[in-house]
Scaffold this active site. Structure first.
Site, PDB file in Angstrom:
ATOM      1  N   CYS A 336      40.841  45.345  35.025  1.00  0.00           N
ATOM      2  CA  CYS A 336      39.441  45.255  34.613  1.00  0.00           C
ATOM      3  C   CYS A 336      39.111  45.953  33.299  1.00  0.00           C
ATOM      4  O   CYS A 336      38.443  45.357  32.448  1.00  0.00           O
ATOM      5  CB  CYS A 336      38.502  45.767  35.687  1.00  0.00           C
ATOM      6  SG  CYS A 336      39.198  45.929  37.301  1.00  0.00           S
ATOM      7  N   ARG A 365      50.896  50.585  41.328  1.00  0.00           N
ATOM      8  CA  ARG A 365      50.162  51.558  42.133  1.00  0.00           C
ATOM      9  C   ARG A 365      51.156  52.385  42.931  1.00  0.00           C
ATOM     10  O   ARG A 365      52.142  51.847  43.429  1.00  0.00           O
ATOM     11  CB  ARG A 365      49.209  50.842  43.100  1.00  0.00           C
ATOM     12  CG  ARG A 365      48.181  50.022  42.351  1.00  0.00           C
ATOM     13  CD  ARG A 365      47.236  49.308  43.272  1.00  0.00           C
ATOM     14  NE  ARG A 365      46.400  48.403  42.487  1.00  0.00           N
ATOM     15  CZ  ARG A 365      45.545  47.543  43.008  1.00  0.00           C
ATOM     16  NH1 ARG A 365      45.404  47.474  44.313  1.00  0.00           N
ATOM     17  NH2 ARG A 365      44.832  46.758  42.226  1.00  0.00           N
ATOM     18  N   GLN A 383      48.700  40.238  39.463  1.00  0.00           N
ATOM     19  CA  GLN A 383      47.526  39.595  40.054  1.00  0.00           C
ATOM     20  C   GLN A 383      47.087  38.410  39.209  1.00  0.00           C
ATOM     21  O   GLN A 383      47.185  38.454  37.993  1.00  0.00           O
ATOM     22  CB  GLN A 383      46.346  40.573  40.080  1.00  0.00           C
ATOM     23  CG  GLN A 383      46.540  41.781  40.919  1.00  0.00           C
ATOM     24  CD  GLN A 383      45.369  42.731  40.748  1.00  0.00           C
ATOM     25  OE1 GLN A 383      45.100  43.195  39.647  1.00  0.00           O
ATOM     26  NE2 GLN A 383      44.659  43.003  41.826  1.00  0.00           N
ATOM     27  N   ASP A 385      44.211  37.639  38.119  1.00  0.00           N
ATOM     28  CA  ASP A 385      42.979  38.421  38.076  1.00  0.00           C
ATOM     29  C   ASP A 385      42.001  37.824  37.071  1.00  0.00           C
ATOM     30  O   ASP A 385      42.382  37.512  35.954  1.00  0.00           O
ATOM     31  CB  ASP A 385      43.364  39.836  37.626  1.00  0.00           C
ATOM     32  CG  ASP A 385      42.337  40.863  38.027  1.00  0.00           C
ATOM     33  OD1 ASP A 385      41.360  40.495  38.710  1.00  0.00           O
ATOM     34  OD2 ASP A 385      42.518  42.033  37.656  1.00  0.00           O
ATOM     35  N   HIS A 387      37.783  38.134  35.566  1.00  0.00           N
ATOM     36  CA  HIS A 387      36.488  38.799  35.588  1.00  0.00           C
ATOM     37  C   HIS A 387      35.474  37.891  34.928  1.00  0.00           C
ATOM     38  O   HIS A 387      35.723  37.362  33.844  1.00  0.00           O
ATOM     39  CB  HIS A 387      36.575  40.150  34.878  1.00  0.00           C
ATOM     40  CG  HIS A 387      37.513  41.077  35.583  1.00  0.00           C
ATOM     41  ND1 HIS A 387      38.820  41.227  35.206  1.00  0.00           N
ATOM     42  CD2 HIS A 387      37.336  41.849  36.679  1.00  0.00           C
ATOM     43  CE1 HIS A 387      39.418  42.067  36.035  1.00  0.00           C
ATOM     44  NE2 HIS A 387      38.545  42.461  36.936  1.00  0.00           N
ATOM     45  N   HIS A 513      34.578  40.286  40.044  1.00  0.00           N
ATOM     46  CA  HIS A 513      36.045  40.268  40.103  1.00  0.00           C
ATOM     47  C   HIS A 513      36.411  39.127  41.031  1.00  0.00           C
ATOM     48  O   HIS A 513      35.767  38.943  42.052  1.00  0.00           O
ATOM     49  CB  HIS A 513      36.615  41.501  40.802  1.00  0.00           C
ATOM     50  CG  HIS A 513      36.248  42.800  40.207  1.00  0.00           C
ATOM     51  ND1 HIS A 513      37.101  43.502  39.408  1.00  0.00           N
ATOM     52  CD2 HIS A 513      35.130  43.553  40.317  1.00  0.00           C
ATOM     53  CE1 HIS A 513      36.531  44.645  39.059  1.00  0.00           C
ATOM     54  NE2 HIS A 513      35.332  44.696  39.595  1.00  0.00           N
TER      55      HIS A 513
END
Length: 642
Positions: A336, A365, A383, A385, A387, A513
RNA sequence: GCCGGCGUAGCUCAACUGGUAGAGCAGCGCACUUGUAAUGCGCAGGUUGGGGGUUCAAGUCCCUCCGUCGGCUCCA
C-alpha cells in the site's frame, strides 16, 4: 388438553399420546407403539433433549438421527465424554478442561502429569470400548451452581470450577455415566452403548481458553459416526486429503521446494512451478489492464520512516528491519505505501478519480515458526494487490466491479461455490462513525445488487474499515480464504492524501484494498489440492508430452513438437530409450494432460496418436485437428467472459 | 513463540533390548530399438539434520540448536 400431572406429546405423523409428566421421549414412543429407530436425540417443543430425559412439558416431538447436525453434535459430544472418562480411568489425576464436538469430530482438552504419545491412543480407545460395552446410562442432573462448584472442587477439577465461576445462571446441568460426571449443557446419547464407531486421531497442544499466556493442555482429537462404514468413509477421505497435499504433489510434480538451507517459509519455484505461476500472473495482468487498472511496481525494501508513517512499526507488525549506511530500512510486508506515494507524486483532481493501481507485489512477513505450512502459510509471498482511490460516491460502482472481477476470475480457475462474509465496524476503529457506516452500507448494497448471499460478521472488520471476505469451496468441500475487498480510512489520513474537488478545495479520497486471488503462493497450493495436481489444460506446466516409440521416430516427434509449440503449446519430447509403457507411466505420474505417441504408423500417416489423462485414447489423429482441439480447450478454460 | 511427534542416499522406507548402515524407485553405464501404466544387468550414492555429552562402542541414550509434521495462536 392434558389433565394436570400429565403432558401431551404430538408426533410428526400427527399422532398424539398423553403420558404422565416425568416420562421420557423413549417411554412416550413406547406407549405410542413407535420405535426410536436410529434416533440420536429428540426435539420436544423446540428443545433438543436426550431420549431418556424426563419431560415436564409436552409438545411436538421429533426424532433427530445422525444426519441432523444437532444430533451429530450430541453424538460426538457423548463420544468426547466417553473419551474423557477413559482418560480419567487411565490417569486418575487428569483434570478436564473442555471437550466439545467440532466439525467432523470432537476433542477434549485435558491437563495431565505426563505427555501423551501416539501409543497412548489405542490404550484410551480400548478403555472407551469397555465403557461402550458396559452401556452406561447417561443421566442428566440439574443442580445449583454452588453445588456443582463444590462437587468439582472436591474432585479436584479446577478447570470445571473456573468454568462454573464464569457462568451467570444459578442452575447448571451435569451429565453422569457410571463413575464419571461432567459439567455439560447436553444433550447426549441415552447411554454409552449407543456409540457405534469412533476413532482417536491425534494429540496436540492447546492453551487453556485459547490464551497463550495460560497453561498448555493436551488436546486429543477424535471422530465418531453412527456406522463403521461412515467412519471408514471419513478416514478414507482423510487419506484422499493427504494424497492431494500440495506439499507432497509440489515435490512430485517438480513445481516448487522449500529448503532448510534457503530458509523456512521461502518458496523456490522450479521450472514447472514457474510456468504455472507465469500463466497465472499473465492472466492477472491482462485482466487487470482490461478492467482499467494501471500496473505499478515497487521496491522490496523501503525506509523505516515509511513504516512509521503507515503505522506498521507502531503496531509492531512482524516485519524484517535492517540498516544501510546508517539508515533504517524495512522489507515491505504490504504494497500500500508505495501505491500511495505514486498517488501523491502529483496533485490529483477529481476528474482523475477513480485511480486503480495494481501490483504483483512480493512481500515478506516474519511469521512465527509454528504457523508455517507449505505454500499456504509462508514468509515471502506475492499478492495480486490493488488499491482503488476514489470518492465515496464512486465507491459503490468500484466495489461492484471489484466483486464481479473477483468472481469471474475465480470461475476461470474452476471455483464455483463461495461463501461471503461482510465484516462490520469493530469496537475500536479510526475515522468517523459516519464514514464507517457509509462504507458498510456501500458494501452491503453491492452484495445485494449482485444478488449474492452473504452473512454478516458483526464487529469483525479491521480497525481501519469494513470488508468483504470471499471463501472458496474446493473439490473436497473445504473452505479457503479467497478475495477480499476492504475500505481503509486510516492510510489516506496517515499519508495525508488529497484530491482537488469540483469546489476547488482539498478532499480526502476513499481508499479500497482488494485482492482477487490473495497470495499467489497460497492460491497455487489451493489449485494443486483442488485439482489433485491434474491441472486444466490452460494451467498445466507441460500440456503435451510426445513419446516416440523408437529412436528412429524422434525426428518426427520433434517435428510434431515444433508444430505444437509454434501454436503456443507447452510441449516436451521424451527421448529416453525406454519402453512405451514406461514412458506413458512417467507422463501419467507427472499428470501431463495429453500424451502424443508417434511410431511408424504415425510417421507414415503424418498424424499422431493421442492419449489423455481424462481417458481419451485415439490413434491416427490429424495434427492440425489436434492443435485446434487443444486451442479450443485452452480458450474455454481461460475465458472469463463466456 | 508454545505443547507433542518426527528427522537414515534425490524420494519412500529397513537396521532386536547400544556392537560399527541396507533395500526399492530415481540417477549414471552397458545391452536391448521397443506400439499404450515399470526391459535386463551393472555402478555409484550416506560424517544417520548441526553441535556437545555418556560409553570400550551411539543411527539407537542424554543435552542443545535447526528443520519439519499435528495443533494452539495469528493471518494473505
Amino acid at each position: 388438553m392434558a389433565e394436570s400431572g400429565s403432558i401431551e406429546i404430538t408426533f410428526d405423523d400427527g399422532g398424539i399420546v398423553e403420558v404422565p409428566a416425568g416420562k421420557t421421549p423413549l417411554e412416550a414412543l413406547e406407549q405410542a407403539g413407535k420405535s426410536a429407530g436410529g434416533a440420536v436425540i429428540a426435539e420436544v417443543a423446540g428443545e433438543s433433549v436426550e431420549l431418556n430425559r424426563p419431560l415436564q412439558v409436552g409438545g411436538s416431538l421429533r426424532l433427530l438421527d445422525f444426519s441432523e447436525p444437532r444430533a451429530r453434535e450430541a453424538y460426538r459430544h457423548t463420544a468426547s465424554h466417553v473419551m474423557a472418562q477413559a482418560v480419567k480411568r487411565l490417569f486418575p489425576k487428569a483434570r478436564l478442561a473442555i471437550g466439545p464436538s467440532i466439525e467432523d469430530g470432537f476433542y477434549y482438552d485435558i491437563s495431565l502429569e505426563r505427555s501423551l504419545t501416539p501409543e497412548d491412543l489405542p490404550l484410551i480407545e480400548e478403555e472407551m470400548d469397555r465403557i461402550i460395552e458396559a452401556d452406561l446410562p447417561v443421566v442428566r442432573r440439574e443442580l445449583p451452581r454452588a453445588d456443582a462448584i463444590a462437587l468439582f472442587r472436591e474432585r479436584g477439577e479446577s478447570y470445571k470450577v473456573e468454568l462454573l465461576e464464569a457462568i451467570e445462571e444459578d442452575g447448571v446441568t451435569v451429565y453422569e455415566q457410571g463413575e464419571f460426571t461432567d459439567l455439560c449443557r447436553g444433550p447426549h446419547l441415552a447411554s454409552t452403548g449407543r456409540l457405534k464407531a469412533f476413532k482417536l486421531l491425534s494429540i496436540a497442544g492447546a492453551y487453556w481458553r485459547g490464551d497463550e499466556k495460560r497453561e498448555m493442555l493436551q488436546r486429543i482429537y477424535g471422530t465418531a459416526f453412527d456406522s463403521a462404514e461412515d467412519l471408514d468413509k471419513h478416514l478414507e477421505m482423510r487419506q484422499e486429503t493427504e494424497r492431494r497435499d500440495h506439499r507432497r504433489l509440489g515435490a512430485e510434480l517438480e513445481l516448487f521446494s522449500i529448503r532448510e538451507e534457503v530458509g523456512p517459509g521461502l518458496v523456490i519455484y522450479h521450472p514447472r512451478g514457474a510456468v504455472l505461476r507465469t500463466v497465472i500472473e499473465d492472466f492477472l495482468k491482462r485482466e487487470h489492464a482490461r478492467r482499467g487498472y494501471d500496473l505499478v511496481i515497487s521496491p522490496h525494501i523501503m525506509k523505516s520512516d515509511v513504516w512509521r508513517t503507515s503505522g506498521h512499526m507502531q503496531m509492531e507488525y512482524p516485519m524484517y528491519f535492517f540498516e544501510i549506511e546508517g539508515q533504517a530500512y524495512g522489507i515491505k510486508p504490504m504494497n500500500c505505501p508505495a501505491h500511495i506515494y505514486i498517488y501523491k507524486s502529483k496533485t490529483r483532481g477529481h476528474n482523475e478519480l477513480p485511480i486503480r493501481f495494481f501490483e504483483l507485489g512480493t512481500v515478506y512477513r516474519h511469521e512465527r515458526s509454528g504457523v508455517l505450512h507449505g505454500l499456504l502459510r509462508v514468509r515471502g509471498f506475492t499478492q495480486d494487490d490493488a488499491h482503488i482511490f476514489c470518492t465515496m460516491e464512486q465507491a459503490e460502482k468500484e466495489i461492484n466491479d471489484a466483486l464481479t472481477f473477483a468472481f469471474e476470475a475465480q470461475r476461470a480457475f474452476g471455483f464455483t461455490e463461495f461463501k461471503i462474509a461482510l465484516s462490520t465496524r469493530p469496537e475500536h476503529f479510526v475515522g468517523t462513525e459516519d464514514d464507517m457506516e457509509r462504507a458498510t452500507a456501500t458494501l452491503k448494497k453491492a452484495l445485494e445488487d449482485q444478488g449474492l448471499e452473504y452473512f454478516v460478521d458483526e464487529g469483525e472488520g479491521v480497525f481501519y474499515g469494513p470488508k468483504i471476505d470471499v471463501k472458496l469451496t474446493d473439490a473436497l468441500g473445504r473452505l479457503w480464504q479467497g478475495p477480499t475487498i476492504q475500505f481503509d480510512f486510516n492510510l489516506p489520513r496517515r499519508f495525508e492524501m488529497t484530491y482537488v474537488g469540483e469546489d476547488n478545495r482539498e478532499h480526502s479520497p476513499v481508499m479500497i484494498h482488494r485482492t482477487v486471488l490473495g497470495s499467489i503462493e497460497r492460491y497455487i497450493g489451493l489449485l494443486i489440492e483442488h485439482y489433485a495436481g491434474a491441472f486444466p489444460l490452460w494451467l498445466a506446466p507441460v500440456q503435451v508430452e510426445i513419446l516416440p516409440i523408437a529412436d528412429r521416430h524422434v525426428e518426427y516427434a520433434e517435428e510434431v513438437a515444433e508444430r505444437l509449440s509454434g501454436n503456443g503449446l507447452r510441449v516436451e519430447v521424451n527421448r529416453e530409450r525406454e519402453t512405451t509403457g514406461n514412458k506413458i507411466r512417467k507422463a501419467w505420474r507427472m499428470k501431463v494432460p495429453y500424451m502424443v505417441i508417434v511410431g511408424d504408423q504415425e510417421v507414415e500417416g503424418g498424424n499422431v496418436s493421442v492419449r489423455s489423462l481424462s481417458g481419451r485414447d485415439e490413434r491416427g489423429v490429424e495434427t492440425e485437428q489436434f492443435i485446434a482441439e487443444l486451442a479450443d480447450e485452452i480458450a474455454s478454460r481461460s475465458s472469463t467472459e463466456a
